[in-house]
Design an enzyme around this catalytic site. Structure first.
Site, PDB file in Angstrom:
ATOM      1  N   HIS A   1       0.842  -1.186   0.000  1.00 20.78           N
ATOM      2  CA  HIS A   1       0.000   0.000   0.000  1.00 20.78           C
ATOM      3  C   HIS A   1       0.877   1.235   0.000  1.00 20.78           C
ATOM      4  O   HIS A   1       1.933   1.233   0.639  1.00 20.78           O
ATOM      5  CB  HIS A   1      -0.921   0.021   1.235  1.00 20.78           C
ATOM      6  CG  HIS A   1      -2.082   0.930   1.075  1.00 20.78           C
ATOM      7  ND1 HIS A   1      -1.985   2.280   1.299  1.00 20.78           N
ATOM      8  CD2 HIS A   1      -3.356   0.689   0.671  1.00 20.78           C
ATOM      9  CE1 HIS A   1      -3.165   2.829   1.054  1.00 20.78           C
ATOM     10  NE2 HIS A   1      -4.004   1.892   0.664  1.00 20.78           N
TER      11      HIS A   1
ATOM     12  N   ASP B   1      -7.937  -5.367  -0.073  1.00 21.71           N
ATOM     13  CA  ASP B   1      -8.401  -6.260  -1.135  1.00 21.71           C
ATOM     14  C   ASP B   1      -8.025  -7.722  -0.911  1.00 21.71           C
ATOM     15  O   ASP B   1      -8.503  -8.594  -1.639  1.00 21.71           O
ATOM     16  CB  ASP B   1      -7.824  -5.799  -2.486  1.00 21.71           C
ATOM     17  CG  ASP B   1      -8.360  -4.433  -2.876  1.00 21.71           C
ATOM     18  OD1 ASP B   1      -9.572  -4.244  -2.773  1.00 21.71           O
ATOM     19  OD2 ASP B   1      -7.560  -3.568  -3.253  1.00 21.71           O
TER      20      ASP B   1
HETATM   21  N1  CMC Z   1       4.189  -7.760  -4.723  1.00 28.21           N
HETATM   22  C1  CMC Z   1       5.535  -7.753  -4.890  1.00 28.21           C
HETATM   23  N2  CMC Z   1       6.285  -6.654  -4.744  1.00 28.21           N
HETATM   24  C2  CMC Z   1       5.660  -5.504  -4.449  1.00 28.21           C
HETATM   25  C3  CMC Z   1       4.282  -5.440  -4.260  1.00 28.21           C
HETATM   26  C4  CMC Z   1       3.544  -6.626  -4.414  1.00 28.21           C
HETATM   27  N3  CMC Z   1       2.219  -6.619  -4.240  1.00 28.21           N
HETATM   28  N4  CMC Z   1       3.926  -4.177  -3.978  1.00 28.21           N
HETATM   29  C5  CMC Z   1       5.057  -3.473  -3.972  1.00 28.21           C
HETATM   30  N5  CMC Z   1       6.114  -4.258  -4.263  1.00 28.21           N
HETATM   31  C6  CMC Z   1       7.525  -3.876  -4.274  1.00 28.21           C
HETATM   32  C7  CMC Z   1       7.879  -3.100  -5.540  1.00 28.21           C
HETATM   33  O1  CMC Z   1       8.306  -3.952  -6.562  1.00 28.21           O
HETATM   34  C8  CMC Z   1       8.948  -2.192  -5.017  1.00 28.21           C
HETATM   35  O2  CMC Z   1      10.128  -2.939  -4.897  1.00 28.21           O
HETATM   36  P1  CMC Z   1      11.582  -2.253  -5.146  1.00 28.21           P
HETATM   37  O3  CMC Z   1      11.713  -1.192  -4.087  1.00 28.21           O
HETATM   38  O4  CMC Z   1      12.549  -3.363  -5.010  1.00 28.21           O
HETATM   39  O5  CMC Z   1      11.523  -1.683  -6.540  1.00 28.21           O
HETATM   40  C9  CMC Z   1       8.505  -1.837  -3.604  1.00 28.21           C
HETATM   41  O6  CMC Z   1       7.708  -2.962  -3.194  1.00 28.21           O
HETATM   42  C10 CMC Z   1       7.669  -0.579  -3.512  1.00 28.21           C
HETATM   43  O7  CMC Z   1       6.572  -0.708  -4.392  1.00 28.21           O
HETATM   44  P2  CMC Z   1       5.935   0.472  -5.222  1.00 28.21           P
HETATM   45  O8  CMC Z   1       5.317  -0.076  -6.456  1.00 28.21           O
HETATM   46  O9  CMC Z   1       6.912   1.575  -5.388  1.00 28.21           O
HETATM   47  O10 CMC Z   1       4.809   0.963  -4.224  1.00 28.21           O
HETATM   48  P3  CMC Z   1       3.618   1.916  -4.572  1.00 28.21           P
HETATM   49  O11 CMC Z   1       3.300   2.660  -3.341  1.00 28.21           O
HETATM   50  O12 CMC Z   1       3.895   2.707  -5.778  1.00 28.21           O
HETATM   51  O13 CMC Z   1       2.421   0.908  -4.954  1.00 28.21           O
HETATM   52  C11 CMC Z   1       0.643  -0.624  -4.710  1.00 28.21           C
HETATM   53  C12 CMC Z   1       1.436   0.513  -4.057  1.00 28.21           C
HETATM   54  C13 CMC Z   1      -0.581  -0.905  -3.853  1.00 28.21           C
HETATM   55  C14 CMC Z   1       0.165  -0.189  -6.100  1.00 28.21           C
HETATM   56  C15 CMC Z   1       1.549  -1.882  -4.814  1.00 28.21           C
HETATM   57  O14 CMC Z   1       1.936  -2.304  -3.537  1.00 28.21           O
HETATM   58  C16 CMC Z   1       0.883  -3.028  -5.578  1.00 28.21           C
HETATM   59  O15 CMC Z   1       0.988  -3.084  -6.798  1.00 28.21           O
HETATM   60  N6  CMC Z   1       0.176  -3.950  -4.843  1.00 28.21           N
HETATM   61  C17 CMC Z   1      -0.532  -5.029  -5.520  1.00 28.21           C
HETATM   62  C18 CMC Z   1      -1.888  -4.518  -6.028  1.00 28.21           C
HETATM   63  C19 CMC Z   1      -2.850  -4.261  -4.890  1.00 28.21           C
HETATM   64  O16 CMC Z   1      -3.041  -5.068  -4.023  1.00 28.21           O
HETATM   65  N7  CMC Z   1      -3.522  -3.094  -4.949  1.00 28.21           N
HETATM   66  C20 CMC Z   1      -4.525  -2.690  -3.948  1.00 28.21           C
HETATM   67  C21 CMC Z   1      -4.078  -1.526  -3.156  1.00 28.21           C
HETATM   68  S1  CMC Z   1      -5.000  -1.207  -1.657  1.00 28.21           S
HETATM   69  C22 CMC Z   1      -6.601  -0.812  -2.055  1.00 28.21           C
HETATM   70  C23 CMC Z   1      -6.807   0.079  -3.214  1.00 28.21           C
HETATM   71  O17 CMC Z   1      -6.162   1.107  -3.392  1.00 28.21           O
HETATM   72  O18 CMC Z   1      -7.669  -0.266  -4.002  1.00 28.21           O
END
Ligand code: CMC
Length: 429
Positions: free
Chosen positions: A307, A364
């Site tokens: 998140h 989720d």
């Molecule tokens: N699985 C594997 N690695 C992950 C995940 C994941 N679900 N989420 C983040 N990472 C890693 C990412 O690869 C990055 O690694 P590194 O620093 O080595 O490059 C690090 O964690 C930080 O991730 P980010 O993409 O920069 O984080 P963000 O804040 O931009 O994205 C997120 C947040 C929710 C989009 C992301 O965690 C994600 O894609 N989660 C899976 C999809 C999901 O469950 N979404 C629902 C979010 S909560 C409710 C809503 O908003 O609807």
């Protein structure tokens, strides 16, 4: 005295006002940054950028706190009904018994869809994604209720438009399910509660009334309460950006539905179930899937994990996890996907990749299992999220108008070609 932040560029110092929020969150007000320094800030994804002052929802990601209008989510989840929470989010205060009854009646009164709006469902293929339908139909509502085109954020007119939207979204959602399964539309029953009426429109048959069990009605109510608002997330920001052009409420939330659809946002609830099913049918150990999610050479992510704001735990996920057990128990159901989900969570909590990046289950992760228990099909999961998020979108749209927010218009740093001479077609080789 106002706190100041000092910025030094090329040996010259500039001072900016600082502001402290109700929960001691601090910001530097850079409204005049470009005018004074000629610079802009760069923050793709807006991880450090505040876009508004808001009094609707508070999230503390480090401590796992979520409050609507000051009330902890744990308490609302236990004690409040969804319509009550809608009222709270829209008006800032819990309703009195009278106010709640009036609000319920207003919502119930708008549940039916105009006959000519219903016709539009029949022109679509049964495979039409319900999120596409929801976004389109919400925009179309204004064709049959031109009064909602007025951009009014106060008084009776706003109250009516907000109630109309909270009501229509539920009917459109149920009808899109009926259409997808080739079933006749079931008229809303104004005597039922918000949740029971939705389940009735979804699952009743012409001569067979569906009566929701209290367990299922309560579970749906919980789901909606937990999704009611979440400050400046992707879809709410979208609603605000669209609304900042003074677009009407229905077109603004229609854009919010599109933003919510993506798998990184609301689409994650369906993606989680697909992932759990994939793990189950693959017969591979869970570690194999975890390895894939950690491998940067592919696009696999552990859906329902991580998140932008929560870096400890998502309180909604904690509530859902507990409730999923109880609901399955009360319904005397078993769900093998729950066992996989639990094992997955347990393993990530011991895995350095997930621990070091603060990746915990988000809202989720367990919500799909709850929706499965209620009997909602997977292609409707994100639609359910949209119904839940509606009060938050409406309140944010209203707030931006109340605050007379300027039109959203970010800047960029241009990295393309500098000026060059046009080459005639015949000379381009
Ligand atoms: N699985 C594997 N690695 C992950 C995940 C994941 N679900 N989420 C983040 N990472 C890693 C990412 O690869 C990055 O690694 P590194 O620093 O080595 O490059 C690090 O964690 C930080 O991730 P980010 O993409 O920069 O984080 P963000 O804040 O931009 O994205 C997120 C947040 C929710 C989009 C992301 O965690 C994600 O894609 N989660 C899976 C999809 C999901 O469950 N979404 C629902 C979010 S909560 C409710 C809503 O908003 O609807």
């Amino acid at each position: 005295m106002t706190e100041k932040a000092t910025l030094t560029i090329d040996d010259r110092s500039y001072e900016f006002d600082m502001f402290t929020g109700a929960e001691n969150e601090r910001c530097i007000d850079i409204t005049h940054l470009r005018k004074e320094t000629g610079c802009i800030t760069m923050d793709p994804g807006y991880g450090n950028t505040g876009s508004c002052y808001s009094s609707i929802t508070y999230v503390d990601g480090a401590k796992g706190i979520l409050r609507y209008r000051g009330y902890p989510i744990e308490e609302l989840a236990q004690k409040a009904g969804f319509v009550e929470v809608c009222y709270l989010i829209l008006h800032g205060e819990l309703p009195t018994a009278r106010q709640l009854a009036d609000f319920r009646a207003e919502i119930a009164g708008h549940a039916a869809l105009h006959e000519n709006l219903k016709i539009h469902f029949s022109g679509l293929p049964h495979s039409a994604p319900p999120m596409a339908l929801l976004s389109a139909m919400l925009n179309l509502v204004s064709c049959f209720h031109p009064e909602v085109l007025e951009v009014v954020a106060e008084g009776e007119e706003f109250e009516r438009t907000a109630a109309l939207l909270l009501s229509k979204v539920r009917t459109i959602a149920a009808f899109s399910y009926r259409m997808a399964y080739g079933k006749p539309f079931i008229h809303p029953n104004p005597n039922l509660s918000y949740c029971a009426n939705f389940l009735h429109m979804m699952f009743s048959e012409p001569y067979q009334e569906y009566v929701a069990s209290p367990v299922i009605e309560k579970a749906l109510n919980l789901f909606l309460v937990l999704h009611a608002d979440h400050e400046q997330n992707c879809s709410t920001s979208t609603v605000r950006v669209v609304g900042s052009s003074r677009a009407n409420l229905f077109s603004s939330v229609s854009a919010g539905v599109s933003a919510l659809w993506g798998p990184l946002h609301g689409g994650a609830n369906a993606a989680v179930i697909k992932m759990l099913e994939e793990i189950k049918s693959s017969g591979q150990p869970i570690d194999h899937y975890l390895d894939m999610a950690k491998d940067k050479n592919n696009n696999v992510r552990l859906m329902g994990f991580g998140h932008r704001v929560y870096k400890n735990f998502d309180p909604r996920s904690v509530i859902l996890k507990k409730r999923v057990y109880e609901v399955l128990d009360e319904l005397q159901q078993e769900d093998p996907l729950l066992d996989i989900a639990l094992e997955l969570e347990e393993k990530t909590l011991k895995d350095d990749y997930f621990v070091s990046r603060n990746l915990y289950p988000n809202v989720d992760f367990y919500s799909g299992i709850l929706l499965r228990a209620i009997g909602i099909p997977i292609n409707m999961y994100t639609v359910m999220f949209a119904i839940g998020r509606m009060p938050g979108w409406i309140a944010n749209w209203r707030e931006l108008l109340e605050h007379k927010q300027r039109i959203s218009r970010p800047r960029q740093i241009y990295t393309g070609s500098t000026t060059r001479e046009f080459v005639e077609l015949r000379d381009r080789g």
